[in-house]
Design an enzyme around this catalytic site. Sequence first.
Site, PDB file in Angstrom:
ATOM      1  N   GLY A  92       0.807  -1.107  -0.071  1.00 11.54           N
ATOM      2  CA  GLY A  92       0.075   0.100  -0.073  1.00 11.54           C
ATOM      3  C   GLY A  92       0.862   1.200  -0.026  1.00 11.54           C
ATOM      4  O   GLY A  92       0.223   2.400  -0.038  1.00 11.54           O
ATOM      5  N   SER A 123      -4.277   3.094   8.929  1.00 13.52           N
ATOM      6  CA  SER A 123      -4.119   3.278   7.293  1.00 13.52           C
ATOM      7  C   SER A 123      -4.817   2.464   6.293  1.00 13.52           C
ATOM      8  O   SER A 123      -4.695   2.222   5.288  1.00 13.52           O
ATOM      9  CB  SER A 123      -2.412   2.863   7.167  1.00 13.52           C
ATOM     10  OG  SER A 123      -2.548   1.682   7.549  1.00 13.52           O
ATOM     11  N   THR A 143       4.810  -6.418   8.518  1.00 10.53           N
ATOM     12  CA  THR A 143       5.023  -5.398   9.564  1.00 10.53           C
ATOM     13  C   THR A 143       4.686  -5.758  10.910  1.00 10.53           C
ATOM     14  O   THR A 143       4.824  -4.813  11.918  1.00 10.53           O
ATOM     15  CB  THR A 143       4.629  -3.821   9.342  1.00 10.53           C
ATOM     16  OG1 THR A 143       3.178  -4.078   8.984  1.00 10.53           O
ATOM     17  CG2 THR A 143       5.359  -3.400   7.884  1.00 10.53           C
ATOM     18  N   GLY A 193      10.957 -12.472   1.574  1.00  8.27           N
ATOM     19  CA  GLY A 193      10.175 -12.856   0.562  1.00  8.27           C
ATOM     20  C   GLY A 193       8.872 -12.087   0.406  1.00  8.27           C
ATOM     21  O   GLY A 193       8.995 -10.964   0.879  1.00  8.27           O
ATOM     22  N   VAL A 194       8.320 -12.431  -0.649  1.00  4.36           N
ATOM     23  CA  VAL A 194       6.843 -11.780  -0.696  1.00  4.36           C
ATOM     24  C   VAL A 194       5.683 -12.659  -0.091  1.00  4.36           C
ATOM     25  O   VAL A 194       5.472 -13.714  -0.645  1.00  4.36           O
ATOM     26  CB  VAL A 194       6.503 -11.606  -2.425  1.00  4.36           C
ATOM     27  CG1 VAL A 194       5.365 -10.652  -2.410  1.00  4.36           C
ATOM     28  CG2 VAL A 194       7.868 -11.245  -2.801  1.00  4.36           C
ATOM     29  N   VAL A 195       4.708 -12.060   0.790  1.00  5.26           N
ATOM     30  CA  VAL A 195       3.623 -12.586   0.964  1.00  5.26           C
ATOM     31  C   VAL A 195       2.535 -12.808  -0.245  1.00  5.26           C
ATOM     32  O   VAL A 195       2.371 -11.777  -0.520  1.00  5.26           O
ATOM     33  CB  VAL A 195       2.905 -12.302   2.233  1.00  5.26           C
ATOM     34  CG1 VAL A 195       1.885 -12.746   2.790  1.00  5.26           C
ATOM     35  CG2 VAL A 195       3.949 -12.261   3.634  1.00  5.26           C
ATOM     36  N   TYR A 232       0.820   6.939  21.284  1.00  4.21           N
ATOM     37  CA  TYR A 232       1.076   7.495  19.852  1.00  4.21           C
ATOM     38  C   TYR A 232       1.384   8.936  20.208  1.00  4.21           C
ATOM     39  O   TYR A 232       0.806   9.612  21.242  1.00  4.21           O
ATOM     40  CB  TYR A 232      -0.305   7.485  19.304  1.00  4.21           C
ATOM     41  CG  TYR A 232       0.012   6.974  17.885  1.00  4.21           C
ATOM     42  CD1 TYR A 232      -0.494   5.493  17.514  1.00  4.21           C
ATOM     43  CD2 TYR A 232       0.145   7.997  16.903  1.00  4.21           C
ATOM     44  CE1 TYR A 232      -0.210   5.219  16.242  1.00  4.21           C
ATOM     45  CE2 TYR A 232       0.300   7.500  15.453  1.00  4.21           C
ATOM     46  CZ  TYR A 232       0.033   6.064  14.979  1.00  4.21           C
ATOM     47  OH  TYR A 232       0.170   5.704  13.900  1.00  4.21           O
TER      48      TYR A 232
END
EC number: 2.5.1.26
Lengths: 676, 601
Positions: B180, B247, B259, B315-317, B521
Amino acid sequence: MSGSFRDPVVLRSDDEDLVDVLEERRHGSDLGFTFRTFSPPSCPAPSVSSSDLRQSVLDSLFLRHVAKEVAVETGSPLEMVMGDARSILEEMSQNLQLGFIRLMAFTLTKVFKKLFRSIFINMDGLNTLQQAVQENPVVLMPNHRSYVDFLIISYILFAFDLPVPVIAAGIPLAGMKIVGEILRRSGAFFIRRSIGSDKLYWAVLSEYVRTIIRKEFAPFEFYVEGLRSRTLKSLTPKLGMMHMVLEPFFKGEVFDITLVPISVSYDRVLEESLLAHELLGVPKPRESTAGLLKATRILQEDFGSMFVNFGCPLSVRSLCEGRIDRCRFNLRPRHVPQQPSADVQACVSWLAHLVVRLQEEGSVIGPWSLMCCQLLQNPVHVLTGDGLDWQQLSDGTVWSRRLAVDCGARLSWSGSVSDPDVMTSAAALHRSVVQRRRGRVYLLQGEEPERRRPIGSEDGVMRTAAAVLMLASYRNQALHVFVRPAMLAAALNVTRSRRREQLLGFFCFLQDVFSHEFIFVPGRSTQDFEEACFYLKKCGAVNIDDQEVTVPDSGLEVLSFLQKLLQPFIDSYQVVFRFFCEDGPQVFSEKQLLPAVRQFATKLILSGELHTYEALSSDTQKNVLSALRRLQAVTKLRASEQNEYKVNREAVRRTADVLAGKIPPQMLQATPDARL
Amino acid sequence: CGRQPGSIVGVHVHCYPNLCPYLFFFHRQEIMKWNGWGYSDSRFFFNKKGQAEFTGRRYRLSGLIIPGLKDWFESTFGASLQHKTPATVSPILNSSAVQPPTLNEAFVEELKSTGIPLSHDAEDRVFRAHGHCLHEIFALREGKFGRVPDMVVWPNCHNDVVKIVELACKHNVCLIPYGGGTSVSSALECPPEETRSIVSLDTSQMNRILWIDEKNLTAHVEAGIVGQDLERLLNESGYCTGHEPDSMEFSSLGGWVATRASGMKKNVYGNIEDLVVHVKMVTPQGVIEKSCQGPRMSTGPDVHHFIMGSEGTLGVVTEVTMKIRPMPEYQKYGSVVFPNFEQGVACLREVARQRCAPASIRLMDNEQFKFGHALKPQVSSIFTSFLDGLKKFYITKFKGFDPNRLCVATLLFEGDREKVLQHEKQVYDIAAKFGGLAAGEDNGQRGYMLTFVIAYLRDLGMDYYVIGESFETSVPWDRVLDICRNVKARIIRECKDKGVQFSPLSTCRVTQTYDAGACVYFYFAFNYRGLSDPVHVYEQVEHAAREEILANGGSLSHHHGVGKLRKEWMRDTISKVGMGMLKSVKDYVDPNNIFGNRNLL
């Protein structure tokens, strides 16, 4: 300015703006002053009543944790332990009330006006303090030279509309009838003298202190030196309270803590003669209200001026940067007691020493201190016998004034009065010690100290000693300015070397030996040495290049003066060393030691072998003991209950030989000064 | 792989994404800003009367006037509408300023033969060269481009990814997965030292729900799907995941996994690690996945935990099976005003202790409360404004709350109606014990709406010399107050020390509660007029703030991740041995550093 000493975070404005607090009181109405509107700027947090404060200490997880431990250890029920904690807290607790601050202000105004000609304070210091009290918890750290300064800070803060502090005091004061309670309500809280290993007491005390810091409702005042200095010399700071005060910052419970070194100096100290006698072994009178009333006769006397210097506020956060790893507290609940780590201990010690050094820097030196420096350059029998030529004394004093200014001293030497008049009036103020007769000055021997059966000649020694120690005390007020250059002068004299490296070695050795005699900020030996070089060079006493320090003939006068300043200390230390090596027992307790050394030194004085009476001072003797312990020449016996020590004669002898220049210092490595 | 991407392109370009089946197509920049946050049509600006307006039609705030914003903005930052700093380059990207691509011809040739769409158009490459850190956006606004990917590929399914990764290994090409693009950890920045050709692997075309299993309440989804599409599509079948990171309009499922994302409603649905049942990831060593979908396993360390938080380094999920829930019958917002922040934190702690937290509970400090207040849109009727005045009077005068100390908690309840009402009462009863007053649904709802527009506000600030950002941490309960106070104070002191002329906005909120702690935050922004290198100052202050967080027992990150921004603290955070463990996994899985974004380690 004082060379490299100043840390970048320590700022001080150099143009002073002294104001006499008493000036206005002499003209205005005391009652008006007492009852005026008192509206200080607000502290970071709203005020907390003394019972709420007590309650939050009792409710604290820390105290509960320790109480549980104590309950398990002693086998008594938890409620009982908490009950004990509650009574400790009640005995300790302050009860600050504005009404009593007013009463205190009224009384002190009356007393101060009688005692002092003026009380000078630096306005710039007060102004920065005004800003500081609004931002972070503020810790006021005055030196302690006299009972009079106990409430002086509160008095000044009240007079200038600043929040009045909570003050740590010794428990004897609480025992005074009525006065104890008045002090309590003026913000004092009381700590027992010998806490020893009373775990619960430590817990209550430390939580009480931390809570005051955390709640940020009032400034906190305590004497980092721990007690009144009997010698008017700064004392090696005590670290226990300092650690309690700083812990809330280490643990992130407050954002920052502001330390304000405060220096109180006197032209003449009220207890001057009492102090001298205490040093000679006469017990100090117990603090009592009756005693206080008896002492009112001193109100008739003149004590000159008092100087209160508010130092620049220090940010603990900035000072600790890079010294403390605050993450270390992440893995345990913060209320679980934890042995302070080495870096924390070292940092606390460093900060405490730094504050005391700044107190020294902020203190004001009067003409009398410089006159005492000059007087003590002469043998005692001259002072008591034929006396010293007045002209010689005043010339010498004026000469040493230059030297003091060159070494960065802050002097209170009126420019509007001629030099002779300044010195005449200083001598007059101290007529209880010196007498000026027909162009000569004589040392007056004190009245009979109250001892049991005096024994002839020894008694005479004591009487002279009392007078000498009084002179020495006033000399001590100026000593912090000269001590570093004087140690370099001694190094030049003893080692007969010109090589920087060797001089530095001996200089460091002297710092080790005198670690309890003078204040040296840990880890700054090299800078201290550089500072000494800088000053000696500045006043033309030495020439310095990369490798060597050489002495021009014109420098001899300065070097000799400085060396003589330090000589009584070196001599006194040698006497104690000799006592240990020749006479003393291998194992002794502190109680036995002091009279024995005094007797030994008295004998040497009578036999003419020893010239300095300062060797008789119990303060010096204790400092030697501490230094030897630090150098591990004397060790405390673990099993002993009466604080017994064991001497390593060989090590003491080696130290004595190095000090005498017989063998070079081999970097007698002392353990890093990081005790609590 | 059935559907061709071409069928999406063009058809819905002019539609609002709410009506469009999928948010992203090849050229995202056609509906999204390339040098700011979010949709091109949505932005704040000050109109001729000096009133703030929010454009577009996408949000509740869209098209409304916000009368209080100007005063708040000017008084908080010392900013002025006279002093503008518009982006120095036009909204259209000038492609000649972008470095020409370094292409690995052999790789390109072979890739072309597979039919997977690719591009080396400058706009496509620049768009995928950054996340949304302040320094990244600031540089774009000044028209500065560092190292950007040399090429973009759009795999359409798992098998496409397998082919791409194989070719990348074969030709030694660096791959950077791109979902994204909402990273705030410098994770998408191309390492400037990378000499190989860098290929951005855009997962946006892998955006289908492959199946829904109503027996087990799971859905198998391609990892490129963005949050709002996933939620909307599941809603059509009567389900939801309940995973709503702030997000979620733009961030993707694969990004969440990579993440360790956290959603606003985690109290009901859990964080991503609680939601994931099965993951498929393509690595240089092949595909990693588990053999079954058992709800829990004792089979050594959970390999999912190598994947979750790997930040594109392994790698790529490609596909994820995740839990779904029937859509909640009833939702209700709420809010509570507390006399001060301390009381508010104590209340949240009690709620956590009793384990009765609503779907979401957040506590804003006083500065943020004022900020939220400034964002109230113009009220339409005199009656509402009268009511507002009355409420204010009641709280500040009658209840004696200090307007400069009070703070507000926003709440969101979900479930069946009866239970929600019961739950609501329980929470309000606890709040009352801490001096909290119920302050209405509207305030609550507006609080959550702000989450989505706050990123747009940063762009407005940047037009007027104001830069800022948010960062987060997680911390044990006993340290929440201390960390909030100390970090805020540190920011203020650092700004002063670094020569910032105006006092900064330094504010925080507690956004999540756990049994043993909370997520905090921080928002930090300042007016940089008079500074020659504002971004550098900003970075120094943020660095100091992070040090302060760590010194106060806070974690390096709760859900933003490490990326390259926080790498320097990893060793202290997980210990030397921990680093070694992660490194050895990387060395085995990707010995040639094909996934060369250099995040994390």
